[in-house]
Design an enzyme around this catalytic site. Structure first.
Site, mmCIF file in Angstrom:
data_model
loop_
_atom_site.group_PDB
_atom_site.id
_atom_site.type_symbol
_atom_site.label_atom_id
_atom_site.label_comp_id
_atom_site.label_asym_id
_atom_site.label_seq_id
_atom_site.Cartn_x
_atom_site.Cartn_y
_atom_site.Cartn_z
ATOM 1 C CE1 TYR A 240 -3.604 -2.677 1.148
ATOM 2 C CE2 TYR A 240 -1.870 -3.360 2.637
ATOM 3 C CZ TYR A 240 -3.070 -3.601 2.025
ATOM 4 O OH TYR A 240 -3.758 -4.762 2.297
ATOM 5 C CB CYS A 333 -5.837 5.957 9.135
ATOM 6 S SG CYS A 333 -6.727 4.952 7.924
#
Length: 374
Positions: A240, A333
């Site tokens: 990612y 996150c």
């Protein structure tokens, strides 16, 4: 931080607005630690605080109102525009640009899209500011009908905002709750916005992802570099990888490094940064992180993962659990999905963690955890 929009209930997006910042940060640390409390060997470093106001380098605004009096902000419950041009969490550079953009909307006769009536052209405005103060301005349109007028008056916008390096038109013909479409028309000579972060220049393309808070992103990447430098792995993956923030920061300390990202745009940006920095032992490729891992014939010594809010998922967590990777650096996150993923990797023990307050005035934060194989 106080906000008149919040006090007047015109915008309640910043759910912690008005609460003392120190208390916000303490509560975020407490909540994250509680989610990961079963990992007894996890040592927490002090949380990294942000500036309270003006921290957002990117504004994603809905355009409403009329062509003669456009609003730049959000929509109310009935689908009509609420102007938020003085939003206090947007950087000063973004706020200073809004009046000139509003004047350009009037001059180019870019009729705001009326959601209830499904008429009009200009749907959204997406602006990003670089650390150097340069801007990327993107007009999200329903069709290409307004493109000739945008091109005709573009010089006036660039004269009013000489810091506007990249201007584009994005086409979103469908009536649905998404921010942008697939088709992007670049209207300036430049098509990337240089984002200087620490000693690394990242190149942001119109549809590329970049962390919202440059100050905290810089601290996050510095910390990752320090942790990786201690490990000195011979090989590493950055899954990612986005525009390459982690991979480019650790490239000098981790032997062979590979970055994997689904966005072709982001990979092109990362490759441009890699070439500029002359890093021959780093490469980027477009692909799915989980598919890449499953197809690999051997494991690296270190795997960095920085997934979206849903986390890495059971399949990739299972692969990491069964792999020979000695360490995992997980940047998240969403601490809830982080906790779930860690539970699926019992052989990888969290030893060090830190909260980075990427989103002051909200309940969200970035968490980075170092895992080592037990």
């Amino acid at each position: 931080m106080d906000c008149a929009y919040f006090d007047d209930l015109r915008c309640t997006s910043c759910t912690l607005m008005g609460q003392p910042y120190a208390a916000q940060l303490d509560e975020k640390q407490r909540l994250v630690a509680a989610l990961l409390e079963r990992h007894r060997g996890l040592s927490w470093l002090p949380p990294v605080a942000s500036t309270e106001a003006g921290y957002r380098n990117k504004a994603k605004m809905v355009v409403g109102g009329t062509v003669d009096a456009p609003t730049i902000g959000i929509l109310d419950a009935d689908g009509y525009g609420v102007d938020l041009q003085a939003c206090g969490i947007c950087s000063p550079g973004l706020r200073a640009a809004f009046p000139a953009i509003s004047a350009f909307i009037f001059r180019a006769r870019l009729t705001p899209y009326d959601v209830p009536a499904r008429t009009g052209e200009l749907k959204h405005l997406i602006i990003t500011e670089s650390p150097a103060g340069e801007l990327m301005i993107r007009f999200v349109l329903r069709s290409t009908e307004a493109l000739p007028r945008i091109r005709k008056h573009l010089a006036s916008l660039l004269e009013a905002l000489p810091q506007a390096l990249v201007v584009t038109a994005n086409v979103l013909p469908e009536h649905k709750a998404v921010l942008e479409g697939a088709h992007e028309v670049v209207l300036t000579d430049a098509d990337t916005l240089p984002m200087r972060v620490n000693d690394v220049t990242l190149h942001l393309r119109p549809q590329g992802f970049f962390q919202t808070n440059t100050e905290i992103a810089s601290a996050l990447y510095r910390e990752a570099r320090e942790w990786v430098r201690e490990l000195a792995p011979a090989s590493a993956w950055d899954l990612y990888s986005g525009v390459g923030g982690f991979a480019l920061h650790i490239a000098g300390d981790a032997g062979e490094v590979v970055g994997i990202e689904t966005s072709v745009e982001a990979v092109a940006s990362a490759e441009q940064s890699r070439a500029d920095a002359s890093l021959p032992r780093l490469r980027f490729a477009a692909g799915d992180a989980t598919a890449f891992a499953l197809a690999a014939t051997r494991s690296p010594e270190l795997v960095i993962v920085n997934p979206p809010r849903r986390g890495i998922g059971a399949t990739l967590a299972g692969w990491l659990e069964a792999s020979d990777a000695r360490h995992v650096l997980y940047s998240s996150c969403n601490a809830a999905s982080l906790a779930r993923d860690l539970d699926a990797m019992p052989s990888l023990r969290p030893v060090r963690g830190r909260v980075f307050d990427m989103f002051p005035q909200t309940t969200h934060a970035e968490v980075m955890v170092l895992l080592e194989r037990a």
